[in-house]
Design a protein around this motif. Structure first.
Motif, PDB file in Angstrom:
ATOM      1  N   ILE A  99       0.961  -1.054  -0.003  1.00  0.00           N
ATOM      2  CA  ILE A  99       0.057  -0.101  -0.239  1.00  0.00           C
ATOM      3  C   ILE A  99       0.824   1.165   0.103  1.00  0.00           C
ATOM      4  O   ILE A  99       2.041   0.993   0.464  1.00  0.00           O
ATOM      5  N   VAL A 101       1.803   4.776   1.789  1.00  0.00           N
ATOM      6  CA  VAL A 101       1.835   5.315   3.290  1.00  0.00           C
ATOM      7  C   VAL A 101       2.648   6.567   3.148  1.00  0.00           C
ATOM      8  O   VAL A 101       3.793   6.153   3.065  1.00  0.00           O
ATOM      9  N   TYR A 106       4.614   0.500   1.010  1.00  0.00           N
ATOM     10  CA  TYR A 106       4.543  -0.113   2.354  1.00  0.00           C
ATOM     11  C   TYR A 106       4.130  -1.156   2.239  1.00  0.00           C
ATOM     12  O   TYR A 106       3.035  -1.527   1.745  1.00  0.00           O
ATOM     13  N   THR A 108       2.567  -4.497   4.042  1.00  0.00           N
ATOM     14  CA  THR A 108       1.627  -4.356   5.387  1.00  0.00           C
ATOM     15  C   THR A 108       2.237  -5.779   5.919  1.00  0.00           C
ATOM     16  O   THR A 108       2.599  -6.774   5.223  1.00  0.00           O
ATOM     17  N   GLU A 146      -0.945  -3.557  13.681  1.00  0.00           N
ATOM     18  CA  GLU A 146      -0.545  -2.232  13.376  1.00  0.00           C
ATOM     19  C   GLU A 146      -1.522  -1.280  12.808  1.00  0.00           C
ATOM     20  O   GLU A 146      -2.801  -1.788  12.452  1.00  0.00           O
ATOM     21  N   LYS A 148      -1.779   1.807  10.306  1.00  0.00           N
ATOM     22  CA  LYS A 148      -1.000   3.126   9.488  1.00  0.00           C
ATOM     23  C   LYS A 148      -2.544   3.714   8.909  1.00  0.00           C
ATOM     24  O   LYS A 148      -3.602   3.239   8.858  1.00  0.00           O
ATOM     25  N   ASN A 149      -2.199   4.900   8.503  1.00  0.00           N
ATOM     26  CA  ASN A 149      -3.418   5.702   7.866  1.00  0.00           C
ATOM     27  C   ASN A 149      -4.317   4.893   6.853  1.00  0.00           C
ATOM     28  O   ASN A 149      -3.788   4.758   5.859  1.00  0.00           O
ATOM     29  N   GLN A 151      -5.389   2.199   6.560  1.00  0.00           N
ATOM     30  CA  GLN A 151      -4.849   0.909   6.140  1.00  0.00           C
ATOM     31  C   GLN A 151      -5.856  -0.103   5.719  1.00  0.00           C
ATOM     32  O   GLN A 151      -5.311  -0.668   4.491  1.00  0.00           O
ATOM     33  N   LYS A 154      -7.007   0.699   2.212  1.00  0.00           N
ATOM     34  CA  LYS A 154      -6.022   0.626   1.163  1.00  0.00           C
ATOM     35  C   LYS A 154      -5.653  -0.983   1.121  1.00  0.00           C
ATOM     36  O   LYS A 154      -5.325  -1.248  -0.447  1.00  0.00           O
ATOM     37  N   MET A 155      -5.679  -1.652   1.901  1.00  0.00           N
ATOM     38  CA  MET A 155      -5.429  -3.126   1.686  1.00  0.00           C
ATOM     39  C   MET A 155      -6.464  -3.798   0.923  1.00  0.00           C
ATOM     40  O   MET A 155      -6.226  -4.504   0.080  1.00  0.00           O
TER      41      MET A 155
END
Length: 189
Positions: A99, A101, A106, A108, A146, A148-149, A151, A154-155
């Motif tokens: 994704i 970030v 990044y 994941t 985790e 992330k913004n 996330q 995005k995943m």
């Protein structure tokens, strides 16, 4: 973990609210302070974006916030997806996907993911997502350590299934249980 002078709460954050306490109001943005008379010094433990809903923890103790946001705590989400997700996409999510970030690629971490066989019992969103005539949707449980913004969104997009609705249902052992939308309850951490 914390002294008795600190206060902790769990909240069902409604769709359309900012999950932060901002000094200056933002135009047309609803804030958590509208839901409850929180004590001075309150802070959210992690965030849910404007379009997400579900379990949000709040505390007056900064070290508690830091600890809960660490990778020691699982965060579980129920995600309504555009399309009927297949095993290949679920396996890709569990292995980790690329994704973006902060403008950087990044990868994941591995996560837990499983397709839900029934629509979860959740309060109505209050904002219609779309009509069923526009194609099938499916529900997924995804558990991360985790955060992330955006996330999860995005995943799921990275494996070809954009997120339509995102609801956090668990942080560690704390569950959303039977909270109604906008309800706040004191808890012990």
């Amino acid at each position: 973990m914390t002294s008795s002078s600190h206060q902790h709460f769990k909240l069902y954050k409604p769709y359309g609210f900012l999950s932060q306490f901002v000094q200056e109001p933002r135009k047309n943005k609803k804030r958590l302070g509208e839901l409850f008379d929180f004590p001075a010094g309150i802070m959210t433990i992690g965030r849910l974006d404007h379009d997400s809903e579900g379990l949000l923890l709040l505390t007056t103790h900064g070290m508690t916030s830091h600890h809960v946001r660490s990778q020691h705590y699982e965060k579980e989400y129920y995600v309504q997806l555009d399309g009927d997700i297949d095993d290949g996409a679920i396996n890709a999510l569990m292995a980790g996907v690329s994704i973006t970030v902060k403008g950087e690629t990044y990868l994941t971490q591995g996560c837990q993911a499983r397709k839900l066989t029934q629509v979860p019992l959740l309060p109505p969103r209050g904002h219609k997502i779309r009509d069923e005539r526009h194609g099938p949707t499916s529900w997924l449980s995804i558990t991360l350590t985790e955060g992330k913004n955006r996330q999860v969104r995005k995943m799921t997009a990275a494996v070809g299934y954009p997120t339509l609705r995102l609801v956090r249902v668990r942080i560690g052992a704390i569950k959303i249980d039977d909270l109604s939308v906008g309800e706040v309850r004191p808890i012990r951490l």
